[in-house]
Each structure stands twice: as C-alpha cells, then as structure tokens.
Design a protein around this motif. Structure first.
Motif: not given
Length: 282
Positions: A83-95
């Motif tokens: 189980i992983f924290v989902a990858d963000s689609a928008g880079g820094l802003v989403d992070d």
C-alpha cells in the motif's frame, strides 16, 4: 483512540454517541497517520494488518478504509507490492495538498475559502473575455443543471454542474485558473465520498438557479456582478456543507460501527477517481 462509530470527545452514554461507519472513521485516522508521519507520494505504508494494529481497528474495517481511500485517489494498492501514498499528478502543488483531510471541517473551510478566491476571479474574467460560443456553452450547462435539478437527477446534475464550472473556467482564458478550479473540485469530491456517500448536501435547484444567474451576468459582460454571484454561490455551498457535516457527525442516531461503502461514482470529470461523485450542490 475512539472506537469505530464514536466521535472523539463525545460522552460515553449510548444516546450521545452519533453513528459513523467504522471504515469512515478508520479512513480519517489513516489520513491523519499519513500526515503525522509526513508521508509523501510514493511512500509505502505498513500492511493492512500493521495498519489495523496502529489504528486500533479490525483488519476487515481497515481493508474497507484502504479501499475507499484508494477509490478517491489517496492511496495506491499494488498487488504483491503493498500500500502506497498515491502519486500526485501535478508535481509540487499537489504534493503540498497531499495531506488534505476531507473529513476535517477546518480543511474543508480552507478549501472553500480558496475556491471563493479562485472562482470569483474566474467568473469576473469570463464576463470580460468569453466568446459567444463560450457564453452559449455556459448557458446551456446552467440550463441543463436546472432541468436535472427539477427531476432530482443527481447523476445528470453532477455532469451539468461540472460542465458549468469548467465552462466558466475555460471562458477566463487562463489555463492556470481553469486547472485550479478543477483541482479544488476534485478535493471537494473526496469529502462527498467520505461524508455524504454521494448524497448532495443541499438543494440542487438553488444551485442550478445560481448557475443561471451567473451565466446571464457573464453573457451581459457584467464583471462585478458575475464575481459577486459566484461568491454568493460558493457561500451557499459552504452553508449547506457545514449544515450537512453537523447533521452527519452530531445528529444521527447511534446505529453501530459498520455501514455500507460509498455508492459507485456518478462523476464523469476526466481525471477524477473512480468513486468521487461531484454531487455537491455547487
């Protein structure tokens, strides 16, 4: 840690413990755990059994919580890997937004405040810059939302609602504003799933008529009016949201710690998680 079905800080009497589904509480606790551990996109979480022990929940309830969070795009479950924290689609802003808590009143109010800033300016620019074709698209989506509201058709309203706000964003002729509007609504849809299970917090007809008023202001080129109406529209959404959350957390009878999982998605927005209905009357 509160037992599933009990809001932390509430009294111990049977009548004072409002019902909340166990998976909903554990999903909330799991998001808090991710924030406390400062986990980021791609970070691996403990196993279901490990999470159950950490959160003080049963493995079955923990599994349901993981499924819900995966469905709204907060977790990624990879067979054989974990189980992983989902990858963000928008880079820094989403992070920076990866720790948004969709069941937290504080976080939801901040989100709505940000939405007011973004969408009021988007409406203002749309009233100044919209082409005749864009005006027609805004009007048609607003009219479609009213028809759907009259039929109490949440699925059709969700599509028209998303189309309306996206059309206003497109008419602002600023790709960053349009993207911000879409991103905010995706986050709001997570609250819809975890708290409302696809039910609209407020009146669809009220929201649809506000859509129409905004569309007319945009068509008339009334920049200040369009902005003011959008602010009023989002304020109505916030009032409905607050009332629904209060009802959800504090006014329901105590019926136990289990409940049905969220209903399947009715949202057709591209890029939204599979179980993220955009049915908030917004």
């Amino acid at each position: 840690m509160a037992e599933p079905g009990q809001v932390p800080g509430e009294g111990d009497g049977e009548a004072s413990r409002p019902y909340r589904p166990g998976y909903e509480l554990v999903a909330e606790q799991l998001l808090n755990y991710i924030a406390e551990q400062n986990l980021r996109s791609g970070d691996r979480l403990p196993t279901e059994q490990g999470l159950a022990q950490i959160l003080g929940a049963s493995r079955n309830v923990t599994r349901e919580a993981v499924k819900v969070l995966a469905a709204i795009g907060r977790l990624s479950v990879r067979r054989g890997a974990g189980i992983f924290v989902a990858d963000s689609a928008g880079g820094l802003v989403d992070d920076q937004l990866s720790h948004f808590r969709p069941t937290s009143m504080e976080d939801v109010l901040m989100l709505l405040d940000y939405r007011t800033v973004i969408e009021s300016e988007t409406a203002r620019r749309a009233a100044s810059l919209a082409t005749p074709i864009e005006v027609r698209t805004i009007r048609e989506s607003a009219e479609t939302s009213l028809v759907a509201a009259g039929k109490d058709d949440g699925y059709a309203f969700a599509k028209a609602d998303a189309a309306f706000h996206d059309a206003v964003g497109a008419a602002s002729h600023n790709v960053f504003l349009r993207s911000s509007v879409a991103g905010v609504r995706r986050l709001a849809s997570q609250s819809d799933v975890l708290l409302f299970h696809g039910d609209a917090p407020g009146s669809l007809e009220v929201a649809a008529r506000q859509h129409l008023a905004i569309a007319e202001a945009v068509a008339a080129g009334e920049t200040d009016r369009a902005s003011e109406l959008m602010v009023e529209h989002i304020a109505t959404t916030q009032s409905q949201f607050e009332r629904k959350i209060r009802d959800r957390l504090f006014s329901l009878d105590d019926r136990g710690a289990s409940g049905p999982p969220p209903r399947p998605s009715r949202n057709t927005d591209a890029g939204d998680p599979p179980l993220s209905p955009e049915t908030t009357a917004s």
